[in-house]
Write an enzyme that holds these catalytic residues in place. Structure first.
Site, short mmCIF file in Angstrom:
data_model
loop_
_atom_site.label_atom_id
_atom_site.label_comp_id
_atom_site.label_asym_id
_atom_site.label_seq_id
_atom_site.Cartn_x
_atom_site.Cartn_y
_atom_site.Cartn_z
N ASP A 154 4.94 -8.52 12.15
CA ASP A 154 4.62 -9.60 11.35
C ASP A 154 3.54 -9.91 11.54
O ASP A 154 3.72 -10.28 13.00
CB ASP A 154 5.79 -10.05 11.00
CG ASP A 154 5.54 -11.29 9.63
OD1 ASP A 154 5.20 -10.36 8.86
OD2 ASP A 154 6.39 -11.68 9.80
N ASN A 179 8.25 -5.38 0.00
CA ASN A 179 6.45 -5.31 -0.34
C ASN A 179 5.78 -4.94 -0.98
O ASN A 179 4.19 -5.08 -1.06
CB ASN A 179 5.87 -4.34 1.45
CG ASN A 179 6.23 -5.35 2.56
OD1 ASN A 179 6.34 -5.17 3.77
ND2 ASN A 179 6.57 -6.98 2.48
C1 IPE Z 1 9.00 -7.72 6.92
O1 IPE Z 1 7.48 -8.36 7.14
C2 IPE Z 1 8.08 -6.40 6.60
C3 IPE Z 1 7.43 -5.81 7.68
C4 IPE Z 1 6.96 -6.02 8.33
C5 IPE Z 1 6.71 -4.96 6.92
P1 IPE Z 1 6.94 -9.19 5.33
O2 IPE Z 1 6.77 -10.52 6.16
O3 IPE Z 1 7.51 -8.74 4.17
O4 IPE Z 1 8.17 -10.62 5.85
P2 IPE Z 1 9.05 -12.12 4.77
O5 IPE Z 1 8.49 -11.61 3.96
O6 IPE Z 1 8.80 -12.84 5.63
O7 IPE Z 1 9.78 -11.69 4.65
C1 IPE Z 2 2.45 -7.67 7.96
O1 IPE Z 2 1.73 -8.58 8.23
C2 IPE Z 2 2.65 -6.20 8.09
C3 IPE Z 2 3.22 -6.01 6.58
C4 IPE Z 2 3.95 -6.46 6.08
C5 IPE Z 2 3.21 -5.08 5.72
P1 IPE Z 2 2.59 -9.00 6.86
O2 IPE Z 2 1.12 -9.15 5.93
O3 IPE Z 2 3.53 -9.89 6.71
O4 IPE Z 2 1.16 -10.89 7.51
P2 IPE Z 2 1.30 -12.02 7.08
O5 IPE Z 2 2.97 -12.91 7.53
O6 IPE Z 2 1.05 -12.35 5.97
O7 IPE Z 2 0.77 -13.35 8.02
MG MG Z 3 4.80 -11.20 6.57
#
Ligand code: IPE
Ligand code: IPE
Ligand code: MG
Length: 252
Positions: A21, A69
């Site tokens: 993340d 997502n």
């Molecule tokens: C969790 O991250 C999913 C992945 C890393 C693929 P998100 O960024 O989607 O999760 P939330 O929204 O912070 O819970």
């Molecule tokens: C994790 O990084 C990747 C996926 C969830 C696909 P994020 O895209 O959630 O990055 P933040 O949390 O918005 O910084």
């Molecule tokens: Mg995220």
């Protein structure tokens, strides 16, 4: 500190899971598009995989795309799917060179056709590799996984294939995407968020959890070794008391 040198090679976990993340925030901080963060995050996947193979960790599960997502802006979702296709294609040779087997968990049927095909091809072409198993959680939802398991078990019961008494933890485990794979001893989440986000709810029941503020594109091998080092400093009690475990360890 060099964490790798400090590791006890007799207590390396068999399965490590990571919620990768922070890609978006990493890019935004640098005044870049979020997709730049995702693309840079691929380098961290290589770092984590190299560290895992180095330590001969048997299973590395990476949370790459959740069912939630899909709710992101279309351009980001499309960009992520494209990145997945190009990355799997470009990494295939290296997976084979390093004896890595690729598996996926999640509902891959709902992924775009090109993505599904690339994945199936990579899974097929790495199926005989004997080293680390890289498990990509794609279009994954733990609640959905449990729901599907419950439905399949209920169907078997209805058909008279199983008795009520046969519904035990092992049977449930065998109906999850992760059937046959041991539960992760360690789960790492980057980016400072302290939540599970619908990831491996059943399988993480007794995992050690490691939360780090490092954003995923900044995550390096050393961060991985550090997480293992901290994991090794914990006492996993499984409901017992410390004295009992000390006694058990003496008899090892
Ligand atoms: C969790 O991250 C999913 C992945 C890393 C693929 P998100 O960024 O989607 O999760 P939330 O929204 O912070 O819970
Ligand atoms: C994790 O990084 C990747 C996926 C969830 C696909 P994020 O895209 O959630 O990055 P933040 O949390 O918005 O910084
Ligand atoms: Mg995220």
């Amino acid at each position: 500190m060099n964490y790798k040198e400090k590791l006890d090679i007799n207590r390396i976990p068999e399965h490590v899971a990571i919620i990768m993340d922070g890609n978006g925030r990493w890019a935004t901080e640098k005044g870049q598009m979020r997709l730049v963060g995702h693309a840079t995050g691929v380098e961290s996947v290589r770092e984590a995989l190299t560290a895992a193979t180095d330590l001969q960790i048997k299973y590395l599960t990476l949370y790459a795309f959740s069912t939630e997502n899909w709710n992101r802006p279309k351009a980001e979702v499309d960009g992520l799917m494209d990145l997945l296709v190009t990355t799997i294609a470009s990494e295939l040779e290296s997976l084979n060179t390093n004896d890595v087997r690729l598996l996926t968990i999640g509902n891959s049927d709902e992924l775009p056709e090109s993505c599904k095909n690339e994945l199936l091809n990579a899974v097929k072409r790495t199926e005989n590799n004997k080293g680390t198993v890289l498990i990509l959680a794609l279009n994954y939802s733990s609640k959905l996984e449990i729901k599907q398991a419950v439905k399949r078990i209920a169907e078997k019961y209805k058909q008279g294939e199983i008795e009520l008494d046969e519904i035990n933890e092992e049977l449930i485990q065998n109906h999850l995407y992760t059937a046959g794979i041991p539960d992760p001893e360690l789960m790492i989440r980057t980016s400072g968020e302290i939540r599970i986000s619908n990831f491996l709810l059943w399988q993480l029941a007794y995992s050690e959890l490691h939360f780090t503020p490092v954003l995923w594109p900044d995550f390096k091998k050393e961060d991985f070794y550090r997480a293992i080092y901290e994991y090794q400093s914990r006492q996993r009690r499984f409901g017992m008391i410390a004295e009992q475990l000390n006694e058990l360890n003496k008899n090892d």
